[in-house]
Write a protein that holds these residues in place. Structure first.
Motif, short mmCIF file in Angstrom:
data_model
loop_
_atom_site.label_atom_id
_atom_site.label_comp_id
_atom_site.label_asym_id
_atom_site.label_seq_id
_atom_site.Cartn_x
_atom_site.Cartn_y
_atom_site.Cartn_z
N SER A 1 21.55 16.17 -12.89
CA SER A 1 20.39 16.13 -11.76
C SER A 1 19.58 15.34 -12.72
O SER A 1 18.89 15.38 -13.61
CB SER A 1 19.68 17.60 -11.88
OG SER A 1 20.63 18.44 -11.29
N PRO B 1 12.67 23.33 -8.42
CA PRO B 1 13.66 23.97 -9.22
C PRO B 1 15.25 23.11 -8.84
O PRO B 1 15.19 22.62 -7.82
CB PRO B 1 13.84 25.46 -8.79
CG PRO B 1 13.33 25.33 -7.48
CD PRO B 1 12.31 24.33 -7.39
N LEU C 1 18.72 7.51 -6.40
CA LEU C 1 19.19 6.48 -5.67
C LEU C 1 18.21 5.80 -4.54
O LEU C 1 18.67 4.92 -3.97
CB LEU C 1 20.38 6.80 -4.80
CG LEU C 1 21.51 7.42 -5.40
CD1 LEU C 1 22.67 8.12 -4.71
CD2 LEU C 1 22.34 6.32 -6.37
N ASP D 1 13.97 4.82 -9.78
CA ASP D 1 15.27 5.25 -9.21
C ASP D 1 16.36 4.39 -9.87
O ASP D 1 16.74 3.20 -9.88
CB ASP D 1 15.49 4.91 -7.76
CG ASP D 1 14.82 6.12 -6.97
OD1 ASP D 1 14.91 7.36 -7.13
OD2 ASP D 1 13.99 5.58 -6.04
N GLU E 1 20.92 15.32 2.66
CA GLU E 1 21.76 14.13 2.51
C GLU E 1 22.84 14.29 1.80
O GLU E 1 23.82 14.04 2.30
CB GLU E 1 20.79 13.16 2.01
CG GLU E 1 19.59 12.70 2.78
CD GLU E 1 18.68 11.60 1.94
OE1 GLU E 1 19.41 10.87 1.41
OE2 GLU E 1 17.47 11.73 2.14
P1 ATP Z 1 15.41 9.24 -1.99
O1 ATP Z 1 16.32 8.17 -1.06
O2 ATP Z 1 14.93 10.09 -1.01
O3 ATP Z 1 14.34 8.63 -2.77
P2 ATP Z 1 16.79 9.98 -4.25
O4 ATP Z 1 18.40 9.99 -4.36
O5 ATP Z 1 16.18 8.74 -5.02
O6 ATP Z 1 16.47 10.19 -2.83
P3 ATP Z 1 15.27 11.81 -5.62
O7 ATP Z 1 14.11 10.80 -4.83
O8 ATP Z 1 15.64 12.07 -6.92
O9 ATP Z 1 16.40 11.24 -4.87
O10 ATP Z 1 14.59 13.25 -5.01
C1 ATP Z 1 14.48 13.05 -3.75
C2 ATP Z 1 14.03 14.75 -3.23
O11 ATP Z 1 15.43 15.40 -3.15
C3 ATP Z 1 13.29 15.33 -4.00
O12 ATP Z 1 11.97 15.43 -3.83
C4 ATP Z 1 13.77 16.73 -3.88
O13 ATP Z 1 13.07 17.32 -2.72
C5 ATP Z 1 15.19 16.74 -3.73
N1 ATP Z 1 15.89 16.82 -4.98
C6 ATP Z 1 16.24 15.86 -5.90
N2 ATP Z 1 16.83 16.43 -6.64
C7 ATP Z 1 17.19 17.79 -6.63
C8 ATP Z 1 17.58 18.84 -7.33
N3 ATP Z 1 18.33 18.73 -8.49
N4 ATP Z 1 17.65 20.05 -6.87
C9 ATP Z 1 16.86 20.35 -5.63
N5 ATP Z 1 16.36 19.23 -5.07
C10 ATP Z 1 16.34 17.97 -5.40
#
Ligand code: ATP
Length: 427
Positions: A10, A21, A72, A78, A160
């Motif tokens: 994660s 969490p 992502l 990211d 997602e």
């Molecule tokens: P985005 O395209 O929305 O930026 P991303 O793939 O970059 O998505 P992150 O920016 O790392 O993902 O996380 C976006 C959201 O997803 C966080 O704010 C949180 O609500 C949820 N999330 C991310 N990682 C976790 C996790 N390990 N457990 C629970 N929820 C998570």
């Protein structure tokens, strides 16, 4: 057949800081287990390129399948795409369909799309795209055929990645990493029976059910019996769990079980029973301050059976809205069996509901006495032809006492509804 092992990685500094969490790791592990792939490691990494490179390098060496979430998005923190591209030596190339989907998403919302969003449509060359129907960032799979290893990168938000996993990744894993054993769990949620008693009663079953393991998860007032079964096919796994379930029901009082599965709640079960029995409900609360009504109305469709709720916190409110007699309050006090009986019958009368529940007690931390200590709660349940009252003494902090009181009231209702018909309960 080989047993495949996996690591859930994660990403996100917020996870390291405890902002939210890491529920993704838990949800992904459940899914991997069901597929018979062992989730051997959970790793969380902040948004730091070098650390992520190191961690992915280690994970790639020690496991067959890496599942990553997060990182992502389109912003500088990211890092997933860049780091994976570097580690696997696969340059990032634009994926036309992913780019079109991102553009279409913005257009549908009549929003201007910042160019940076298109970086999300860059995927490692030769990877399998995982198109995102519920967000902008596509995920991807890198499958290293000769090494028989895979890295699966998913977006962070559960709404997602869950559909991506369930609709596509699960099939990919079944095909490329087939399991010799399908693992599944059955959770029986119990209330008002101590863990030690459950342990005693179920002892004869321990070590007598091949392929099934027992675990108990304790929460205040409640214990979950968690059975995990492993067999060559999902049919056999289901059968093992069903046999274990039947044997358990012969050894413990089945009424202690209020639901099956991690999502089961007493309020949902009460709702189900009220609907099945075609009964309506009204609630008069004092010390729980509306918590019982809140929990009942958390359930979609609760307007079909919950008529109304009154928070009668003061003595005057108990008199004014529920018709509790001044004399009763003076003589026995607001926290008493007599008052709660009048609260429940008064609520039933004013609402016209089939069943009414009353709660009054001392949630603390102050307000207790030797005779009526903090945690003492009275419950009343008025039906067409009877009024039952009882009292319980809970321990803990104010919010726990209120939560336990709401649990007890719901359970009292549940048990009354179960016994209110001669028809078998068709759960
Ligand atoms: P985005 O395209 O929305 O930026 P991303 O793939 O970059 O998505 P992150 O920016 O790392 O993902 O996380 C976006 C959201 O997803 C966080 O704010 C949180 O609500 C949820 N999330 C991310 N990682 C976790 C996790 N390990 N457990 C629970 N929820 C998570």
């Amino acid at each position: 057949m080989k047993k495949f092992i996996s690591e859930v990685v994660s990403t996100g500094t917020e996870i390291m800081q405890g902002v939210y969490p890491d529920t993704n790791a838990r949800e992904i592990s459940h899914r991997l287990q069901k597929l018979g792939i062992l989730p051997l490691y959970h790793t969380a990494v902040g948004d730091d390129k070098k650390t992520l490179l190191d961690i992915l390098g280690i994970a790639r060496n020690r496991t067959d399948v890496i599942i990553m979430t997060g990182g992502l998005g389109p912003t500088v923190d990211d890092l997933t795409r860049d780091v994976v591209s570097e580690l696997y030596g696969k340059p990032l190339v634009p994926d036309r369909k992913a780019a079109d989907m991102i553009r279409a998403r913005f257009a549908a919302r009549r929003k201007h799309m910042p160019e940076s969003n298109l970086t999300q449509a860059l995927l490692p060359a030769g990877s399998i795209p995982l198109y995102n129907e519920n967000g902008t960032a596509p995920g991807f799979i890198i499958y290293e055929e000769t090494l028989h290893k895979a890295l699966i990168a998913l977006p962070g938000p559960p709404r997602e990645w869950i559909p991506m996993f369930d609709n596509f990744v699960a099939d990919f894993l079944k095909t490329h990493f087939p399991s010799s054993a399908i693992i599944d769990t059955l959770v029986l949620r119990t209330i008002d029976i101590p863990e030690s008693q459950l342990n005693e009663q179920l002892k004869p079953l321990f070590n007598t059910l091949p392929g099934v393991t027992f675990a108990f998860t304790f929460r205040p007032g409640k214990v979950d019996i968690r059975l995990t079964a492993s067999a060559p096919s999902s049919e056999e796994t289901c059968q093992l769990l069903e046999d274990a379930r039947k044997k358990i029901l012969r050894l413990i009082d089945p009424e202690c079980i209020y639901g099956e599965g991690d999502e089961a709640t007493i309020e949902a079960e009460v709702g189900r029973l009220l609907t099945a029995r075609k009964k309506t409900l009204a609630i008069a609360e004092s010390c729980t301050g509306g918590l019982l009504c809140k929990r009942l109305t958390d359930i979609p469709g609760s307007s079909n059976y919950l008529k109304e709720g009154i928070v009668a916190y003061s003595d005057e409110a108990k008199v004014k809205y529920l018709g509790v007699r001044d004399e009763t309050l003076r003589h026995y006090g607001a926290v008493s069996g007599e008052t709660v009986a009048e609260m429940a019958t008064g609520m039933k009368r004013v609402s016209g509901a089939d069943i009414a529940v009353g709660i009054t007690g001392i949630a603390g931390p102050s307000g207790g006495s030797q005779e009526k200590p903090v945690g003492l709660v009275y419950f009343g349940l008025a039906t067409e032809d009877s009024i039952i009252t009882c009292q319980r003494r809970f321990t803990g902090e104010r919010c726990l006492i209120r939560e336990l009181a709401a649990d007890f009231a719901l359970d009292m209702l549940r048990r009354t509804l179960i016994s209110s018909t001669d028809e078998p309960d068709m759960r």
